[in-house]
Enzyme design. Structure first.
Site, mmCIF file in Angstrom:
data_model
loop_
_atom_site.group_PDB
_atom_site.id
_atom_site.type_symbol
_atom_site.label_atom_id
_atom_site.label_comp_id
_atom_site.label_asym_id
_atom_site.label_seq_id
_atom_site.Cartn_x
_atom_site.Cartn_y
_atom_site.Cartn_z
ATOM 1 N NE ARG A 8 -56.907 64.747 53.169
ATOM 2 C CZ ARG A 8 -55.816 65.477 53.014
ATOM 3 N NH1 ARG A 8 -55.914 66.777 52.801
ATOM 4 N NH2 ARG A 8 -54.619 64.923 53.072
ATOM 5 C CB SER A 35 -56.286 71.312 53.587
ATOM 6 O OG SER A 35 -56.470 70.531 54.746
ATOM 7 C CD GLU A 56 -63.533 80.549 58.887
ATOM 8 O OE1 GLU A 56 -62.463 80.004 58.574
ATOM 9 O OE2 GLU A 56 -63.601 81.714 59.353
#
Length: 315
Positions: A8, A35, A56
């Site tokens: 990430r 995150s 989403e």
């Protein structure tokens, strides 16, 4: 010992570099910016960052609308929720409509280990691979992730990019070329072909070294693009070795193993064994514990190779 870095982080670094060069790049997130490390892009380009919230379906639909408006949206959320809940929007608003949206599934595979079984995506590649027009990319580490993000931006069309959260060994090199749809051959071999994707490249490299000590010549192909898969590389290697093992941090159903099986059955018959998670859900634990539980380790690749080669290895 290899350096450790979270994929990430490579994703976030590449996104910021691209953002500095391209005003049409926008980033959307489903309330997971810290995150997913998209908060770094938000800090640098606040006017081009959009928190859609824990929704989403709206995330994907909004990204599709931005693509129609000429933007290049990177839509970020946890892979399990994004590919599951957002599937219909990806199918119709992104792929059917052929919109230039980059779907980014974070917290993927065993990197979601400590968040529990419901958050552990082991089916995301299978879902995304089933969609017409969707390109599916699974980088091995943070270095390759940076190249993948760059390639994704310049690719015209829907892309699913799988991003891990926790640090993993850096096993690829910055100078190595990255081309969507092209495998990378890490080792030449004549006895058996090992085909890996994602973070399983590290364990596959260890397995190749151990097999070499045993007198087994293993060829290693790294497949960072599950779709379109590099049929030519797989066929050429299988024709030479006649024995193939696929290795993935994902279900063997619908992922790399299935893709390789399809290629071999249609173009180059060979013995095949698939290593991955065997039609099961995950559990809560540490990442290393889950890799052990699923037997996604070099010793399993080695033992599978020995079984596949049989008397040839034992003679």
């Amino acid at each position: 010992m290899a350096n450790l870095e979270a994929p990430r982080k490579g994703f976030a670094d590449a996104l910021i570099r691209l953002g500095e060069r391209h005003d049409n790049l926008v980033v959307l997130d489903a309330d997971c910016a810290k995150s997913n490390m998209t908060n770094l892009f938000k800090n640098r380009f606040p006017e081009r960052f959009f928190n859609i919230g824990i929704s989403e379906c709206d995330l994907v639909g909004t990204a599709a609308g931005m693509a129609i408006a000429g933007k290049v949206p990177f839509a970020n959320a946890y892979a399990n929720f994004l590919t599951g809940r957002g599937f219909d929007q990806m199918r119709i608003s992104v792929c059917y409509s052929n919109n230039n949206v980059k779907i980014v599934g974070h917290n993927a595979g065993t990197s979601a280990a400590q968040e529990g079984a419901t958050h552990l995506p082991l089916e995301d590649i299978s879902l995304m691979r089933s969609l017409p027009r969707m390109t599916v990319i699974v980088p091995a580490d943070a270095v390759e992730m940076e190249k993948a993000v760059e390639a994704a931006y310049y690719h015209d069309g829907p892309i699913y990019l799988r991003v891990g959260k926790l640090p993993v060994p850096i096993v690829t090199k910055k100078e190595e070329p990255f081309e969507i749809g092209k495998a990378i051959k890490y080792r030449e071999g004549s006895d058996i072909t090992i085909i890996s994707t994602g973070i399983m490249l590290d364990e596959s490299l260890k397995a190749v070294e151990e097999l070499e000590k045993q007198g087994v010549s293993a060829e290693l192909l790294h497949i960072h693009t599950i779709k379109p898969i590099d049929r030519e590389a797989i066929v050429a290697s299988a024709a030479k070795t006649k024995n193939v093992i696929s290795v993935e941090e994902h279900s063997i159903i619908g992922g790399l193993g299935s893709a390789v099986a399809e290629v071999l059955s249609e173009s180059q018959p060979a013995k095949l064994r698939r290593i991955g998670t065997n039609d099961r859900f995950g559990v809560s634990g540490k990442m290393d514990e889950l890799l052990d539980l699923f037997e996604l380790r070099a010793h399993r690749i080695v033992s599978t190779a020995n079984e596949l080669l049989g008397e040839k290895v034992n003679s």
